[in-house]
Motif scaffolding. Structure first.
Motif, PDB file in Angstrom:
ATOM      1  N   TYR A  31      -5.101 -21.774  24.287  1.00 53.21           N
ATOM      2  CA  TYR A  31      -5.270 -22.673  25.220  1.00 53.21           C
ATOM      3  C   TYR A  31      -6.549 -22.486  25.862  1.00 53.21           C
ATOM      4  O   TYR A  31      -7.044 -21.269  25.984  1.00 53.21           O
ATOM      5  N   GLU A  32      -7.051 -23.380  26.738  1.00 51.62           N
ATOM      6  CA  GLU A  32      -8.179 -23.337  27.596  1.00 51.62           C
ATOM      7  C   GLU A  32      -7.927 -22.074  28.360  1.00 51.62           C
ATOM      8  O   GLU A  32      -6.696 -22.082  28.927  1.00 51.62           O
ATOM      9  N   GLY A  33      -8.978 -21.453  28.596  1.00 49.43           N
ATOM     10  CA  GLY A  33      -8.734 -20.102  29.568  1.00 49.43           C
ATOM     11  C   GLY A  33      -8.904 -20.406  31.053  1.00 49.43           C
ATOM     12  O   GLY A  33      -9.430 -21.752  31.389  1.00 49.43           O
ATOM     13  N   PRO A  34      -8.693 -19.585  31.829  1.00 45.34           N
ATOM     14  CA  PRO A  34      -8.858 -19.808  33.471  1.00 45.34           C
ATOM     15  C   PRO A  34     -10.691 -19.927  33.680  1.00 45.34           C
ATOM     16  O   PRO A  34     -11.017 -20.255  34.768  1.00 45.34           O
ATOM     17  N   GLU A  35     -11.512 -19.419  33.143  1.00 45.01           N
ATOM     18  CA  GLU A  35     -12.727 -19.459  33.490  1.00 45.01           C
ATOM     19  C   GLU A  35     -13.643 -19.943  32.128  1.00 45.01           C
ATOM     20  O   GLU A  35     -13.146 -19.698  31.057  1.00 45.01           O
ATOM     21  N   PRO A  36     -14.653 -20.527  32.245  1.00 50.66           N
ATOM     22  CA  PRO A  36     -15.564 -21.196  31.224  1.00 50.66           C
ATOM     23  C   PRO A  36     -15.953 -20.002  30.275  1.00 50.66           C
ATOM     24  O   PRO A  36     -16.170 -18.719  30.712  1.00 50.66           O
ATOM     25  N   GLY A  37     -15.808 -20.080  28.810  1.00 50.53           N
ATOM     26  CA  GLY A  37     -16.150 -19.155  28.044  1.00 50.53           C
ATOM     27  C   GLY A  37     -15.036 -18.074  27.669  1.00 50.53           C
ATOM     28  O   GLY A  37     -14.856 -17.331  26.891  1.00 50.53           O
ATOM     29  N   THR A  38     -13.655 -18.701  28.139  1.00 46.80           N
ATOM     30  CA  THR A  38     -12.571 -17.947  27.963  1.00 46.80           C
ATOM     31  C   THR A  38     -11.339 -18.747  27.255  1.00 46.80           C
ATOM     32  O   THR A  38     -11.314 -19.937  27.636  1.00 46.80           O
ATOM     33  N   LEU A  39     -10.447 -18.241  26.573  1.00 54.32           N
ATOM     34  CA  LEU A  39      -9.350 -18.711  25.858  1.00 54.32           C
ATOM     35  C   LEU A  39      -8.108 -17.888  26.310  1.00 54.32           C
ATOM     36  O   LEU A  39      -8.287 -16.708  26.554  1.00 54.32           O
ATOM     37  N   VAL A  40      -7.096 -18.688  26.264  1.00 49.47           N
ATOM     38  CA  VAL A  40      -5.718 -17.559  26.107  1.00 49.47           C
ATOM     39  C   VAL A  40      -5.010 -17.816  24.850  1.00 49.47           C
ATOM     40  O   VAL A  40      -4.794 -18.921  24.219  1.00 49.47           O
ATOM     41  N   GLN A  41      -4.888 -16.799  24.162  1.00 51.82           N
ATOM     42  CA  GLN A  41      -4.277 -16.646  22.899  1.00 51.82           C
ATOM     43  C   GLN A  41      -2.694 -16.411  22.909  1.00 51.82           C
ATOM     44  O   GLN A  41      -2.447 -15.284  23.565  1.00 51.82           O
ATOM     45  N   HIS A  84     -13.303  -9.937  21.012  1.00 48.28           N
ATOM     46  CA  HIS A  84     -13.211 -10.862  21.755  1.00 48.28           C
ATOM     47  C   HIS A  84     -12.013 -10.594  22.734  1.00 48.28           C
ATOM     48  O   HIS A  84     -11.871 -11.517  23.991  1.00 48.28           O
ATOM     49  N   PHE A  85     -11.197  -9.550  22.900  1.00 47.12           N
ATOM     50  CA  PHE A  85     -10.260  -9.140  23.797  1.00 47.12           C
ATOM     51  C   PHE A  85     -10.536  -9.116  25.062  1.00 47.12           C
ATOM     52  O   PHE A  85     -11.612  -8.154  25.265  1.00 47.12           O
ATOM     53  N   ILE A  86     -10.084  -9.697  26.095  1.00 43.52           N
ATOM     54  CA  ILE A  86     -10.280  -9.246  27.627  1.00 43.52           C
ATOM     55  C   ILE A  86      -9.120  -8.483  28.108  1.00 43.52           C
ATOM     56  O   ILE A  86      -9.340  -7.260  28.494  1.00 43.52           O
ATOM     57  N   LYS A  87      -8.078  -9.194  28.324  1.00 45.40           N
ATOM     58  CA  LYS A  87      -6.787  -8.468  28.770  1.00 45.40           C
ATOM     59  C   LYS A  87      -5.739  -9.155  28.541  1.00 45.40           C
ATOM     60  O   LYS A  87      -5.776 -10.367  28.163  1.00 45.40           O
ATOM     61  N   ARG A  88      -4.643  -8.486  28.465  1.00 46.52           N
ATOM     62  CA  ARG A  88      -3.117  -8.804  28.350  1.00 46.52           C
ATOM     63  C   ARG A  88      -2.879  -9.443  29.399  1.00 46.52           C
ATOM     64  O   ARG A  88      -2.804  -8.932  30.498  1.00 46.52           O
ATOM     65  N   LEU A  89      -2.098 -10.935  29.419  1.00 49.40           N
ATOM     66  CA  LEU A  89      -1.674 -11.555  30.728  1.00 49.40           C
ATOM     67  C   LEU A  89      -0.217 -11.597  30.774  1.00 49.40           C
ATOM     68  O   LEU A  89       0.268 -11.108  31.941  1.00 49.40           O
ATOM     69  N   ASN A  90       0.652 -11.477  29.493  1.00 49.68           N
ATOM     70  CA  ASN A  90       1.936 -11.051  29.711  1.00 49.68           C
ATOM     71  C   ASN A  90       2.517 -10.845  28.220  1.00 49.68           C
ATOM     72  O   ASN A  90       1.513 -10.475  27.414  1.00 49.68           O
ATOM     73  N   MET A  91       3.761 -10.903  28.170  1.00 49.30           N
ATOM     74  CA  MET A  91       4.311 -10.508  26.734  1.00 49.30           C
ATOM     75  C   MET A  91       3.757 -11.016  25.614  1.00 49.30           C
ATOM     76  O   MET A  91       3.757 -10.468  24.493  1.00 49.30           O
ATOM     77  N   ARG A  92       3.428 -12.519  25.691  1.00 48.37           N
ATOM     78  CA  ARG A  92       3.011 -13.308  24.737  1.00 48.37           C
ATOM     79  C   ARG A  92       1.508 -13.651  24.633  1.00 48.37           C
ATOM     80  O   ARG A  92       1.156 -14.444  23.756  1.00 48.37           O
ATOM     81  N   GLU A  93       0.966 -13.466  25.886  1.00 48.95           N
ATOM     82  CA  GLU A  93      -0.645 -14.129  25.940  1.00 48.95           C
ATOM     83  C   GLU A  93      -1.715 -12.981  26.469  1.00 48.95           C
ATOM     84  O   GLU A  93      -1.493 -12.150  26.971  1.00 48.95           O
ATOM     85  N   GLN A  94      -2.721 -13.121  25.829  1.00 51.51           N
ATOM     86  CA  GLN A  94      -3.823 -12.432  26.226  1.00 51.51           C
ATOM     87  C   GLN A  94      -4.989 -13.335  26.355  1.00 51.51           C
ATOM     88  O   GLN A  94      -5.259 -14.394  25.890  1.00 51.51           O
ATOM     89  N   LEU A  95      -5.790 -13.057  27.311  1.00 53.88           N
ATOM     90  CA  LEU A  95      -7.127 -13.488  27.559  1.00 53.88           C
ATOM     91  C   LEU A  95      -8.009 -13.020  26.809  1.00 53.88           C
ATOM     92  O   LEU A  95      -8.637 -11.734  26.425  1.00 53.88           O
ATOM     93  N   ILE A  96      -8.839 -14.034  26.178  1.00 61.78           N
ATOM     94  CA  ILE A  96      -9.908 -13.679  25.024  1.00 61.78           C
ATOM     95  C   ILE A  96     -11.219 -14.360  25.470  1.00 61.78           C
ATOM     96  O   ILE A  96     -11.265 -15.382  26.154  1.00 61.78           O
ATOM     97  N   ARG A  97     -12.459 -14.030  24.873  1.00 62.07           N
ATOM     98  CA  ARG A  97     -13.566 -14.728  24.941  1.00 62.07           C
ATOM     99  C   ARG A  97     -13.647 -15.544  23.863  1.00 62.07           C
ATOM    100  O   ARG A  97     -13.121 -15.563  22.817  1.00 62.07           O
ATOM    101  N   LYS A  98     -14.130 -16.927  24.276  1.00 62.33           N
ATOM    102  CA  LYS A  98     -14.277 -17.967  23.473  1.00 62.33           C
ATOM    103  C   LYS A  98     -15.476 -17.770  22.201  1.00 62.33           C
ATOM    104  O   LYS A  98     -16.600 -17.445  22.722  1.00 62.33           O
ATOM    105  N   VAL A  99     -14.961 -18.034  20.966  1.00 63.50           N
ATOM    106  CA  VAL A  99     -15.953 -17.634  19.983  1.00 63.50           C
ATOM    107  C   VAL A  99     -16.133 -18.800  19.059  1.00 63.50           C
ATOM    108  O   VAL A  99     -15.062 -19.480  19.074  1.00 63.50           O
ATOM    109  N   ASP A 100     -16.951 -19.286  18.332  1.00 62.37           N
ATOM    110  CA  ASP A 100     -17.019 -19.823  17.170  1.00 62.37           C
ATOM    111  C   ASP A 100     -16.753 -19.125  16.018  1.00 62.37           C
ATOM    112  O   ASP A 100     -17.304 -18.418  15.700  1.00 62.37           O
ATOM    113  N   ILE A 101     -15.472 -19.457  15.411  1.00 55.71           N
ATOM    114  CA  ILE A 101     -14.868 -18.641  14.479  1.00 55.71           C
ATOM    115  C   ILE A 101     -15.661 -18.816  13.290  1.00 55.71           C
ATOM    116  O   ILE A 101     -16.129 -20.066  12.768  1.00 55.71           O
ATOM    117  N   ILE A 102     -16.238 -17.664  12.515  1.00 55.29           N
ATOM    118  CA  ILE A 102     -17.073 -17.827  11.132  1.00 55.29           C
ATOM    119  C   ILE A 102     -15.882 -17.938   9.965  1.00 55.29           C
ATOM    120  O   ILE A 102     -14.950 -17.606  10.332  1.00 55.29           O
TER     121      ILE A 102
END
Ligand code: UDP
Length: 274
Positions: A31-41, A84-102
Motif C-alpha cells: 500500500y501507499e505509505g504515510p510519507e512520500p518514499g514509503t510503502l506499507v507491506q 528497506h525495513f523502517i518499522k513494524r506497524l502492527n501484526m501484519r504490516e510493516q513500513l518500508i522504503r519504496k524501491v524499484d525492485i530489480i
C-alpha cells in the motif's frame, strides 16, 4: 472477518481500504505509505507453490512472517546490510522504503535441495563445496527461469557493478544468517532474496527488499533434519504454521508470549494500532 462485528472491531477490508493499494503479490500486498518514499507491506496468510498452481490459506502465517522478517531485517541492518525495513506497524504490516525492485530473484545455496538438486542430479542434503549464488528472472509467466549473469547485464536487468554488489551482499547475508540460524539449532540450506534501487536525490542505493522468512528460506533442524519452512506446504508435510512458529520461538520473537501469534483467536481478532 466480517465488517463491523459486535465488539466494534474494524474489519480487515475496512482497515485496508483507507490506503491505496499499489501491488498485490502471492503472499503480500503493498500500500501507499504515510510519507512520500514509503510503502506499507501487508503479509497475507495465503500460501502458493509451483507458480501458484497449489494454493492455501494458512491462518497466522502472515503474522509470523511479518515478525520473522522484521527480526532478520533489523539484525541485518545492525551489521550494515542496508535494507528497506523502517518499522513494524502492527501484526501484519510493516513500513518500508519504496524501491524499484530489480527483476531478479537472488538465490543462495549451502546445501543441495529443491530445483538445484533436481537439475544437477545431486542428492538433497549434500553439503555444497561453497556457497553458490544463482539468479532467476522474476517472471511468473515464465516460471522464474534460471538465468546467467550475462543475460542480466545484456538485457539491462542489472548492470555489471550491480551484479557484483548483489553477489557480495548476498554472500554477506548468507554468512550472517547461517550463524544466526546455527545458534538456534537450524541449518540454513538455501534462501531467496530480492533487491531494489532506492533513489535519493541524485544517488541510487541498492537495498535488500521484500522479505526473509520461512516462505523464502529452507531451514532444517540441525539434529533431526525436520523441515521448518515452506517445503512443509509444498510437499504436504503438515504443521506448516507450527513450524514457522517454532522458528519464531527459537529466534526469541515469541518468548514473552508463545501463544501470541499462533493463537488463532488472536489472529482473527487482530486490530490495527496506528
Ligand atoms: N524460493 C522462493 N521463491 C521462489 C523460488 C524459490 O522464495 O519463487 C526460495 C525457496 O524457498 C528456497 C530457495 O529459494 O529456499 C531455492 O528454491 P529452489 O530454486 O530450489 O526452488 P523450489 O524447489 O522451491 O521450486
Amino acid at each position: 472477518m466480517r465488517a463491523g462485528d459486535s465488539r466494534g472491531l474494524r474489519s480487515e477490508s475496512q482497515i485496508m481500504s483507507r490506503r491505496k493499494q499499489i501491488y498485490e503479490g502471492k503472499a503480500k500486498i503493498l500500500y501507499e505509505g504515510p510519507e512520500p518514499g514509503t510503502l506499507v507491506q501487508y503479509f497475507k496468510d495465503d500460501a502458493t507453490a509451483f507458480n501458484a498452481q497449489k494454493k492455501a490459506t494458512l491462518q497466522g502465517k502472515g503474522v509470523l512472517n511479518n515478525r520473522i522478517s522484521e527480526h532478520i531485517m533489523v539484525a541485518l541492518g545492525r551489521v550494515g546490510v542496508q535494507n528497506h525495513f523502517i518499522k513494524r506497524l502492527n501484526m501484519r504490516e510493516q513500513l518500508i522504503r519504496k524501491v524499484d525492485i530489480i527483476p531478479l530473484e537472488v538465490i543462495c545455496r549451502n546445501v543441495a535441495a529443491g530445483s538445484m538438486a533436481k537439475r544437477l542430479g545431486i542428492e538433497e542434503g549434500e553439503e555444497l563445496p561453497r556457497a553458490i549464488v544463482e539468479f532467476c528472472l522474476k517472471r511468473d509467466d515464465l516460471n522464474d527461469p534460471l538465468i546467467a549473469e550475462e543475460h542480466a547485464t545484456a538485457f539491462g536487468w542489472a548492470s555489471p557493478s550491480e551484479i557484483d554488489e548483489l553477489i557480495a551482499t548476498t554472500l554477506r547475508v548468507n554468512d550472517f544468517l547461517q550463524g544466526m540460524f546455527f545458534a538456534i539449532g537450524i541449518r540454513l540450506v538455501d534462501f531467496k532474496i530480492e533487491f531494489g534501487r532506492h533513489f535519493d536525490g541524485d544517488t541510487v542505493q541498492i537495498l535488500l527488499a521484500d522479505e526473509i522468512s520461512p516462505d523464502s528460506c529452507r531451514l532444517w533442524d540441525l539434529e533431526t533434519g525436520k523441515k521448518l519452512d515452506k517445503d512443509r506446504f509444498r510437499r504436504d508435510l503438515g504443521d506448516v504454521t507450527e513450524a514457522y512458529a517454532e522458528v519464531a520461538t527459537r529466534l526469541g520473537i515469541l518468548k514473552d508470549n508463545p501463544g501470541e501469534v499462533t493463537n488463532l483467536s488472536v489472529v482473527r481478532n487482530e486490530k490495527n494500532k496506528d
